[in-house]
Write a protein that holds these residues in place. Sequence first.
Motif, PDB file in Angstrom:
ATOM      1  N   GLY A  14       0.475  -1.745   0.228  1.00 40.13           N
ATOM      2  CA  GLY A  14       0.204  -0.011  -0.251  1.00 40.13           C
ATOM      3  C   GLY A  14       0.955   1.714  -0.204  1.00 40.13           C
ATOM      4  N   SER A  15       0.247   2.530  -0.393  1.00 45.39           N
ATOM      5  CA  SER A  15       0.803   4.013  -0.490  1.00 45.39           C
ATOM      6  C   SER A  15       1.368   3.877   1.013  1.00 45.39           C
ATOM      7  CB  SER A  15      -0.342   4.856  -1.340  1.00 45.39           C
ATOM      8  OG  SER A  15      -1.272   5.142   0.116  1.00 45.39           O
ATOM      9  N   ARG A  16       2.429   5.234   0.835  1.00 43.99           N
ATOM     10  CA  ARG A  16       2.864   6.214   2.270  1.00 43.99           C
ATOM     11  C   ARG A  16       1.582   6.674   2.804  1.00 43.99           C
ATOM     12  NH1 ARG A  16       7.244  10.512   2.849  1.00 43.99           N
ATOM     13  NH2 ARG A  16       6.941  11.256   5.042  1.00 43.99           N
ATOM     14  N   GLU A  17       0.474   7.097   1.409  1.00 43.56           N
ATOM     15  CA  GLU A  17      -0.599   7.970   2.275  1.00 43.56           C
ATOM     16  C   GLU A  17      -1.297   7.023   3.400  1.00 43.56           C
ATOM     17  OE1 GLU A  17       1.173   8.161  -0.634  1.00 43.56           O
ATOM     18  OE2 GLU A  17       1.503  10.289  -0.046  1.00 43.56           O
ATOM     19  N   GLN A  18      -2.055   6.013   2.427  1.00 42.47           N
ATOM     20  CA  GLN A  18      -2.791   4.365   3.398  1.00 42.47           C
ATOM     21  C   GLN A  18      -2.075   4.795   4.621  1.00 42.47           C
ATOM     22  OE1 GLN A  18      -2.124   1.925  -0.035  1.00 42.47           O
ATOM     23  NE2 GLN A  18      -4.665   2.112   0.493  1.00 42.47           N
ATOM     24  N   PRO A 291       6.673 -10.467   7.991  1.00 40.34           N
ATOM     25  CA  PRO A 291       6.378  -8.724   8.493  1.00 40.34           C
ATOM     26  C   PRO A 291       7.192  -8.650   8.492  1.00 40.34           C
ATOM     27  CG  PRO A 291       6.594 -11.107   9.683  1.00 40.34           C
ATOM     28  CD  PRO A 291       6.585 -11.366   8.171  1.00 40.34           C
ATOM     29  N   ILE A 292       8.267  -8.551   8.851  1.00 46.04           N
ATOM     30  CA  ILE A 292       9.312  -7.479   9.153  1.00 46.04           C
ATOM     31  C   ILE A 292      10.261  -6.755   7.707  1.00 46.04           C
ATOM     32  CG2 ILE A 292      11.703  -7.032  10.442  1.00 46.04           C
ATOM     33  CD1 ILE A 292      11.284  -9.490  11.812  1.00 46.04           C
ATOM     34  N   MET A 293       9.979  -7.428   6.463  1.00 43.54           N
ATOM     35  CA  MET A 293      10.089  -6.509   6.073  1.00 43.54           C
ATOM     36  C   MET A 293       9.414  -5.684   5.658  1.00 43.54           C
ATOM     37  SD  MET A 293      10.741  -8.406   1.633  1.00 43.54           S
ATOM     38  CE  MET A 293       8.731  -8.224   1.645  1.00 43.54           C
ATOM     39  N   ARG A 294       8.067  -5.795   5.284  1.00 40.66           N
ATOM     40  CA  ARG A 294       6.688  -5.049   4.808  1.00 40.66           C
ATOM     41  C   ARG A 294       6.897  -3.693   5.999  1.00 40.66           C
ATOM     42  NH1 ARG A 294       2.143  -9.245   4.452  1.00 40.66           N
ATOM     43  NH2 ARG A 294       0.812  -7.598   4.369  1.00 40.66           N
ATOM     44  N   PHE A 295       6.285  -4.299   7.369  1.00 36.88           N
ATOM     45  CA  PHE A 295       6.815  -3.140   8.300  1.00 36.88           C
ATOM     46  C   PHE A 295       7.751  -2.423   8.247  1.00 36.88           C
ATOM     47  CE2 PHE A 295       6.385  -1.356  12.442  1.00 36.88           C
ATOM     48  CZ  PHE A 295       5.853  -0.435  12.734  1.00 36.88           C
ATOM     49  N   THR A 296       9.006  -2.761   7.844  1.00 35.53           N
ATOM     50  CA  THR A 296      10.522  -1.291   7.749  1.00 35.53           C
ATOM     51  C   THR A 296       9.941  -1.073   6.580  1.00 35.53           C
ATOM     52  OG1 THR A 296      11.646  -3.927   8.358  1.00 35.53           O
ATOM     53  CG2 THR A 296      12.773  -2.607   7.757  1.00 35.53           C
ATOM     54  N   LYS A 297       9.647  -1.443   5.360  1.00 34.56           N
ATOM     55  CA  LYS A 297       9.336  -0.633   4.447  1.00 34.56           C
ATOM     56  C   LYS A 297       8.658   0.524   4.724  1.00 34.56           C
ATOM     57  CE  LYS A 297      10.218  -4.391   0.335  1.00 34.56           C
ATOM     58  NZ  LYS A 297       8.880  -4.767  -0.685  1.00 34.56           N
ATOM     59  N   HIS A 298       7.427   0.581   5.151  1.00 37.41           N
ATOM     60  CA  HIS A 298       6.436   1.553   5.932  1.00 37.41           C
ATOM     61  C   HIS A 298       7.522   3.101   5.877  1.00 37.41           C
ATOM     62  CE1 HIS A 298       2.666   0.438   4.559  1.00 37.41           C
ATOM     63  NE2 HIS A 298       2.934  -1.256   4.539  1.00 37.41           N
ATOM     64  N   LEU A 299       8.277   2.042   7.276  1.00 38.29           N
ATOM     65  CA  LEU A 299       9.022   3.073   8.712  1.00 38.29           C
ATOM     66  C   LEU A 299      10.079   3.797   7.597  1.00 38.29           C
ATOM     67  CD1 LEU A 299       9.452   0.884  11.849  1.00 38.29           C
ATOM     68  CD2 LEU A 299       7.977   2.236  10.889  1.00 38.29           C
ATOM     69  N   GLN A 301       9.320   4.546   3.997  1.00 43.30           N
ATOM     70  CA  GLN A 301       8.682   4.768   3.546  1.00 43.30           C
ATOM     71  C   GLN A 301       7.970   6.205   3.839  1.00 43.30           C
ATOM     72  OE1 GLN A 301       6.047   2.666   0.383  1.00 43.30           O
ATOM     73  NE2 GLN A 301       5.257   3.691   1.901  1.00 43.30           N
ATOM     74  N   SER A 302       7.699   5.873   5.430  1.00 42.13           N
ATOM     75  CA  SER A 302       7.160   7.097   5.999  1.00 42.13           C
ATOM     76  C   SER A 302       8.024   8.246   6.867  1.00 42.13           C
ATOM     77  CB  SER A 302       5.789   6.685   7.012  1.00 42.13           C
ATOM     78  OG  SER A 302       4.817   6.306   6.018  1.00 42.13           O
ATOM     79  N   GLU A 303       9.135   8.003   7.280  1.00 40.79           N
ATOM     80  CA  GLU A 303      11.170   7.938   6.814  1.00 40.79           C
ATOM     81  C   GLU A 303      10.366   8.505   8.851  1.00 40.79           C
ATOM     82  OE1 GLU A 303      11.562  11.930   5.442  1.00 40.79           O
ATOM     83  OE2 GLU A 303      10.152  11.580   3.682  1.00 40.79           O
ATOM     84  N   ILE A 304       9.896   7.095   9.418  1.00 39.77           N
ATOM     85  CA  ILE A 304       9.692   6.973  10.474  1.00 39.77           C
ATOM     86  C   ILE A 304      10.995   7.213  11.077  1.00 39.77           C
ATOM     87  CG2 ILE A 304       8.844   6.062  13.349  1.00 39.77           C
ATOM     88  CD1 ILE A 304       6.240   5.588  10.886  1.00 39.77           C
ATOM     89  N   LEU A 305      12.037   5.849  10.256  1.00 33.36           N
ATOM     90  CA  LEU A 305      13.544   5.224  10.625  1.00 33.36           C
ATOM     91  C   LEU A 305      14.077   5.527   9.180  1.00 33.36           C
ATOM     92  CD1 LEU A 305      12.918   2.227  12.885  1.00 33.36           C
ATOM     93  CD2 LEU A 305      13.292   3.911  14.247  1.00 33.36           C
ATOM     94  N   ASP A 306      15.520   6.350   9.475  1.00 35.65           N
ATOM     95  CA  ASP A 306      16.190   5.443   8.235  1.00 35.65           C
ATOM     96  C   ASP A 306      16.940   4.354   8.349  1.00 35.65           C
ATOM     97  OD1 ASP A 306      18.401   6.051  10.324  1.00 35.65           O
ATOM     98  OD2 ASP A 306      18.409   8.057   9.809  1.00 35.65           O
ATOM     99  N   GLU A 307      17.196   4.243   6.923  1.00 36.97           N
ATOM    100  CA  GLU A 307      18.015   2.769   7.226  1.00 36.97           C
ATOM    101  C   GLU A 307      18.975   2.356   8.377  1.00 36.97           C
ATOM    102  OE1 GLU A 307      19.221   1.299   3.780  1.00 36.97           O
ATOM    103  OE2 GLU A 307      17.750   1.497   2.404  1.00 36.97           O
ATOM    104  N   GLY A 308      19.599   3.135   8.909  1.00 33.09           N
ATOM    105  CA  GLY A 308      20.624   3.793   9.480  1.00 33.09           C
ATOM    106  C   GLY A 308      20.674   2.859  11.142  1.00 33.09           C
ATOM    107  N   GLN A 309      19.308   4.257  11.587  1.00 29.18           N
ATOM    108  CA  GLN A 309      18.247   3.735  12.635  1.00 29.18           C
ATOM    109  C   GLN A 309      17.732   2.266  12.604  1.00 29.18           C
ATOM    110  OE1 GLN A 309      16.217   6.852  11.406  1.00 29.18           O
ATOM    111  NE2 GLN A 309      16.845   8.062  13.499  1.00 29.18           N
ATOM    112  N   ALA A 310      17.131   2.041  11.480  1.00 27.35           N
ATOM    113  CA  ALA A 310      16.288   0.130  11.672  1.00 27.35           C
ATOM    114  C   ALA A 310      17.926  -0.248  11.977  1.00 27.35           C
ATOM    115  CB  ALA A 310      16.073   0.250   9.883  1.00 27.35           C
TER     116      ALA A 310
END
Lengths: 345, 328
Positions: A14-18, A291-299, A301-310
């Motif tokens: 799904g999209s970032r907006e959703q 499930p982790i891959m999908r949620f990481t993509k959301h985080l 995409q929505s800039e809740i985390l960057d790759e380094g933080q994740a």
Amino acid sequence: MSDDNGKGAEKDIGSREQFEEMVKRLELSDNSLIGLYRTMCTIRHFEYMADKLYAAGKVHGTMHLSAGQEAVAAGISQAVRPDDYLINHHRGHGHFIAKGADINMMMAEFLGKDTGYNHGRGGSMHIADFQSNNLGANGIVGGGIPQAVGVGLALKMQKRKEICICIFGDGAANEGVFHEAMNMAALWNLPVLYICENNKYGMSMDVEHAVAKLPIAQRADAYGIPWACVDGNDVVEVYEAMKTAADHVRAGKGPYFVETITYRYFGHSKSDRNLYRSKEEIEDWKRNRDPIMRFTKHLLQSEILDEGQAQEIDTQAEQVIVKAVEYAEASPEPDISTLMEYVYA
Amino acid sequence: MPELSYLEAIRQALWQEMKRDERVFLLGEDIGRYGGAFGLTHGMLDEFGEERVRETPISEATIVATAIGASLLGMRPVAEIMFMDFILLALDQMVNQAAKMHFMFGGRTSVPMVVRMPGGSGSGAASQHSQSLESVLMHFPGLIVINPSTPYDAKGLMLSAIRNPNPVCFVEHKILYKTKGEVPEDDYTIPIGVAEIKRPGRDITVVANNIMVIKTIHVAEKLSKEGIEVEVIDPRTLLPLDTKTIIDSVARTGRLLVVHEACQTGGWAGEVIASVVGSPAFDYIDAPVRRLGGKDIPIPYNRGLEMAAVPQEAEIEQEIRALVGGKI
């Protein structure tokens, strides 16, 4: 209702907006989202470490690993209160971690040490933490389902606000006590949230060959219990369903039934050679709907985390597990002289 | 001292304990308006209300599981299984769950519940409503198995059972329900795991449970007139079993007979005999040690057949005479 049977291309997240609209509607803070991520990473590392320890010959008994199912445990835990009661099934590590169990004591129990939750008497299949209202995992499929009736009844008689979360697998839904318990929980309007964690296989038996009518959750209709069936690999969707269900139960409206469709990566237990499912099927779930891959993509995409933080959170989670192994390995075995203890209270 | 029936004595224990401790509640099939299949809980619904005299659907496994779950949260449930035979429907909860929780969870919880279950033959209830399954339940460490023979013991043991932190199988005998005896109105307990010498005697030790205690005492009184003095021991609790009292008795009398209604094969008499012959009392044994159990058949319906299926006074007398007379 879950939409797929695990075949095909990468799950459209799904999209970032959703995602952001959903998170906003559910009032999930960034901290909560990061917490969910951390919990899932911790569970994943625990399970892979458990497998590694087994391969290294350090585990005496069996184990039932929940890698691939992390979103269910994390989503439930976020939706309920820390002091709610938990009755769990044998594939229980993830749920205990999500409930906040002491990882050192879990790992020590896994290795059969005296410092473990059960002083080495239970092992992987019977971890329990009565201090945190975690009433334990059960080695008998479906064994905990009717006990939740008693916990719910006590909560009601004691006029308390906690609820009982009772989690079991798709296989357990075919035990007779499932129906006895659903009937009695509904009849007495008890504060029990029943969760069927459907990972598609009862040991080797495909759920489609074991259940006459799917989804399993629709059986709740027979007892007048409201139900939902959700994508168990989408942690936010799990959270939403569990929140709705837990609020209903806590409001004194009686039991609720949620089925989560998920998938386990490891075999049923240590003896499993995966003869009943294809490598392609397992790979498909790992690659396309993890499930982790999908949620990481959301985080990300929505800039809740960057790759380094994740990555950092994941590394921290791994460290917790490594330290737990160090603690467990350094812990003493139970003294043989204590063999006869704990038979009677 | 007031005289009560065995059934009334158990009811009084439940009633008094529910008055004393609000955590205690009853659950089971037809225990409310009907008063239970044998009338044991008669009047309790009106006194304590539906919440604490909780009628359940016919779901034995979940009745026991409900008691387990409630006990984990500090309640003191007393469940009724209408006929002991039906505990087999709940054996997973009794054995795999309740019996093991304290141990398996490293002593960090306990299951303080009582499951009442009337067993025994003699009422024409046939094969599925007449079994004596106490020997089966003795095989599971973590359970307590209580088996009273008198109204006095029934009340005192029930109060101990409810206050005990472990899962208790409280095995009643349906033919004993109407038997009467003196029962103090007061609160008193009988310790779990302690046998009682119901009748002292020098010539032979007879260990018997529930209705067989009553039958053996009748026989002992008759034989006493001929100068044969029978020591009758009632274990009262089968698990844990008070072997010391039995061993000490056999060391005095030199003879042992064990009588029970349960089927002989795999019955608890074997356990008693093994404990005695493996003890120092062996040196004092003057005659073969014997057991008189129920026949190894399901309980039949017909009155004559039913009586013939379990030990009766004539057979107990015959066994004692043979052992004391050196004829075996």
